[in-house]
Design an enzyme around this catalytic site. Structure first.
Site, PDB file in Angstrom:
ATOM      1  N   LYS A   1     -13.196  46.911  67.372  1.00 44.02           N
ATOM      2  CA  LYS A   1     -13.546  47.842  66.299  1.00 44.02           C
ATOM      3  C   LYS A   1     -13.447  49.271  66.837  1.00 44.02           C
ATOM      4  O   LYS A   1     -14.066  49.614  67.851  1.00 44.02           O
ATOM      5  CB  LYS A   1     -14.972  47.541  65.829  1.00 44.02           C
ATOM      6  CG  LYS A   1     -15.242  47.850  64.382  1.00 44.02           C
ATOM      7  CD  LYS A   1     -16.565  47.238  63.974  1.00 44.02           C
ATOM      8  CE  LYS A   1     -16.948  47.615  62.564  1.00 44.02           C
ATOM      9  NZ  LYS A   1     -18.313  47.209  62.248  1.00 44.02           N
TER      10      LYS A   1
HETATM   11  O1  G3P Z   1     -20.641  47.138  59.955  1.00 43.86           O
HETATM   12  C1  G3P Z   1     -20.666  48.416  59.379  1.00 43.86           C
HETATM   13  C2  G3P Z   1     -21.359  48.552  58.053  1.00 43.86           C
HETATM   14  O2  G3P Z   1     -21.338  47.362  57.359  1.00 43.86           O
HETATM   15  C3  G3P Z   1     -22.695  49.222  58.092  1.00 43.86           C
HETATM   16  O3  G3P Z   1     -23.503  48.975  56.979  1.00 43.86           O
HETATM   17  O4  G3P Z   1     -25.659  49.058  55.765  1.00 43.86           O
HETATM   18  O5  G3P Z   1     -25.420  50.291  57.952  1.00 43.86           O
HETATM   19  O6  G3P Z   1     -24.264  51.106  55.898  1.00 43.86           O
HETATM   20  P1  G3P Z   1     -24.780  49.905  56.629  1.00 43.86           P
END
Ligand code: G3P
Length: 218
Positions: free
Chosen positions: A87
């Protein structure tokens, strides 16, 4: 649409995997830190444990921000297990590294995508996946799903091979909308995946069937 779970928590990964509908896992440094994983060796071991649990792609994020560092770190991550997808953040050196990984047979997930322009760059650099952050766009008072639709259209017209991985999912409705708009993958917290099960008419209907079933045995 493939289903990934967005967590580094082994119990949650197991629970989602047991459902039989899981295609992979995404992690990020915040999710790893949440599990209390500290130090390079522990991080590597944790990724290995995730890869052993799930028969699918596992995104492991680099924390370097310069080209050389991203490439070195990415090579180490990719060597952990064949399931690993490196990533890489959507920054200038990240784009260069995506191209290097693509030329050298290492699969990638370009993260922190918030615009169609960034999505085009990720595809041009040969990313395997790229992750638009739906929930965070919604949080900033824009429409995350509109971006999924726009990228889906551009990728289809331009015949880009990069897969659209809808990330930062906050609800079952996000999953349904992402599927409707042509996302290739949706990475979700366990609650959102389980939320897809819920409908009050299913519960009412089942209660009635079970009640009537007792009459058959009476
Ligand atoms: O993996 C990255 C992403 O899904 C992060 O999600 O909930 O922290 O905005 P969030």
């Amino acid at each position: 649409m493939k289903f990934f779970i967005d967590t580094a928590n082994l119990d949650q990964i197991k629970e989602a995997n047991d459902l039989g509908v899981l295609d992979g896992v995404t992690t990020n440094p915040s999710l790893m830190a949440k599990e209390g994983i500290k130090g390079e060796e522990a991080v590597m071991k944790h990724y290995e444990a995730i890869c052993d649990l799930v028969d699918g792609d596992v995104s492991a994020e680099v924390i370097s921000t310069d080209f050389k560092g991203i490439v070195e770190e990415g090579k180490k991550l990719a060597a952990i297990h064949p399931h690993i997808v490196v990533k890489v953040p959507m920054i200038k050196d990240g784009v260069k590294a995506l191209k290097w990984f693509s030329d050298n047979g290492i699969r990638t997930n370009c993260t922190l995508i918030f615009s169609a322009g960034q999505a085009i760059l990720a595809a041009k650099a040969g990313a395997t996946y790229m992750s638009p952050f739906i929930g965070r766009i919604d949080d900033s008072n824009w429409d995350g799903m509109e971006l999924i639709g726009q990228i889906s259209h551009i990728y289809s017209v331009q015949e880009y091979k990069t897969q659209i991985l809808a990330a930062s999912i906050r609800s079952p409705l996000h999953i349904v909308k992402a599927a409707e708009l042509g996302a290739d993958v949706c990475t979700c917290p366990l609650d959102s995946i389980l939320g897809l099960l819920k409908h009050p008419l299913t519960d009412i209907g089942l209660a009635k069937f079970l009640e009537d079933a007792k009459k058959m045995n009476a």
